[in-house]
Motif scaffolding. Sequence first.
Motif, PDB file in Angstrom:
ATOM      1  N   ILE A 135       0.854  -1.174   0.000  1.00  0.00           N
ATOM      2  CA  ILE A 135       0.000   0.000   0.000  1.00  0.00           C
ATOM      3  C   ILE A 135       0.898   1.234   0.000  1.00  0.00           C
ATOM      4  CG2 ILE A 135      -1.851   1.233   1.187  1.00  0.00           C
ATOM      5  CD1 ILE A 135      -2.624  -1.652   0.370  1.00  0.00           C
ATOM      6  N   LEU A 136       0.709   2.096  -0.982  1.00  0.00           N
ATOM      7  CA  LEU A 136       1.461   3.344  -1.065  1.00  0.00           C
ATOM      8  C   LEU A 136       0.556   4.470  -0.590  1.00  0.00           C
ATOM      9  CD1 LEU A 136       3.015   2.963  -4.643  1.00  0.00           C
ATOM     10  CD2 LEU A 136       3.832   2.003  -2.472  1.00  0.00           C
ATOM     11  N   LEU A 137       1.052   5.255   0.369  1.00  0.00           N
ATOM     12  CA  LEU A 137       0.286   6.378   0.892  1.00  0.00           C
ATOM     13  C   LEU A 137       0.983   7.674   0.524  1.00  0.00           C
ATOM     14  CD1 LEU A 137      -0.561   5.077   4.477  1.00  0.00           C
ATOM     15  CD2 LEU A 137      -1.965   4.947   2.409  1.00  0.00           C
ATOM     16  N   ASN A 138       0.273   8.524  -0.185  1.00  0.00           N
ATOM     17  CA  ASN A 138       0.822   9.811  -0.591  1.00  0.00           C
ATOM     18  C   ASN A 138      -0.096  10.921  -0.122  1.00  0.00           C
ATOM     19  OD1 ASN A 138       3.101   8.713  -2.011  1.00  0.00           O
ATOM     20  ND2 ASN A 138       1.676   8.082  -3.603  1.00  0.00           N
ATOM     21  N   GLY A 139       0.492  12.063   0.139  1.00  0.00           N
ATOM     22  CA  GLY A 139      -0.262  13.231   0.571  1.00  0.00           C
ATOM     23  C   GLY A 139       0.664  14.184   1.298  1.00  0.00           C
ATOM     24  N   ASP A 140       0.206  15.398   1.458  1.00  0.00           N
ATOM     25  CA  ASP A 140       1.014  16.420   2.127  1.00  0.00           C
ATOM     26  C   ASP A 140       1.248  16.058   3.590  1.00  0.00           C
ATOM     27  OD1 ASP A 140       1.105  17.957  -0.186  1.00  0.00           O
ATOM     28  OD2 ASP A 140      -0.694  19.105   0.364  1.00  0.00           O
ATOM     29  N   LEU A 182      -1.464  -0.933  -4.338  1.00  0.00           N
ATOM     30  CA  LEU A 182      -2.614  -0.046  -4.183  1.00  0.00           C
ATOM     31  C   LEU A 182      -2.071   1.283  -3.693  1.00  0.00           C
ATOM     32  CD1 LEU A 182      -5.702   0.389  -4.189  1.00  0.00           C
ATOM     33  CD2 LEU A 182      -5.701  -0.349  -1.794  1.00  0.00           C
ATOM     34  N   GLN A 183      -2.324   2.321  -4.463  1.00  0.00           N
ATOM     35  CA  GLN A 183      -1.855   3.663  -4.099  1.00  0.00           C
ATOM     36  C   GLN A 183      -3.038   4.475  -3.598  1.00  0.00           C
ATOM     37  OE1 GLN A 183       1.094   5.791  -6.512  1.00  0.00           O
ATOM     38  NE2 GLN A 183      -0.480   7.346  -6.770  1.00  0.00           N
TER      39      GLN A 183
END
Length: 144
Positions: A19-24, A109-110
């Motif tokens: 699981i890829l987690l992206n965000g500020d 899953l991003q």
Amino acid sequence: MTLNAAEKLGTLLQPYDVILLNGDLGAGKTTFTQGLARGLAIKRPIKSPTFTLIREYQTGRLPLYHMDMYRLENAAANDLDLSDYFAQPAVIVIEWSQFISEQLPTQYLQIELQYLGLTQRQLVAQAVGARFQELLAQWQTALN
């Protein structure tokens, strides 16, 4: 909402899921991982791995490797060999994955976490690969 949505996803995870987690900063990536851990029946407190890069949790339904690559923004990510982690029958969660894009597996899953307000987040998920398309569909069903 973030914790509950992540917990539902955590109940669906299988060995080798990434699981890829992206965000500020402050978007809720670590909070999301806390929910995933609840879904994996991990009782230990989940802390941000910003300064350690990787935290390992072995006590749940599946092992969880929680990675934070933020500090690698200006460093040589190639010096960090993650292939051993990806070969383990565990769940891997990676925050700031764009800093290690050349080392990522081909399927994952991003999830993009977007800060909308003090208590509001928007989750935008993208499945890459058949396993993760199936997982995303299962998760969407669980959320409804």
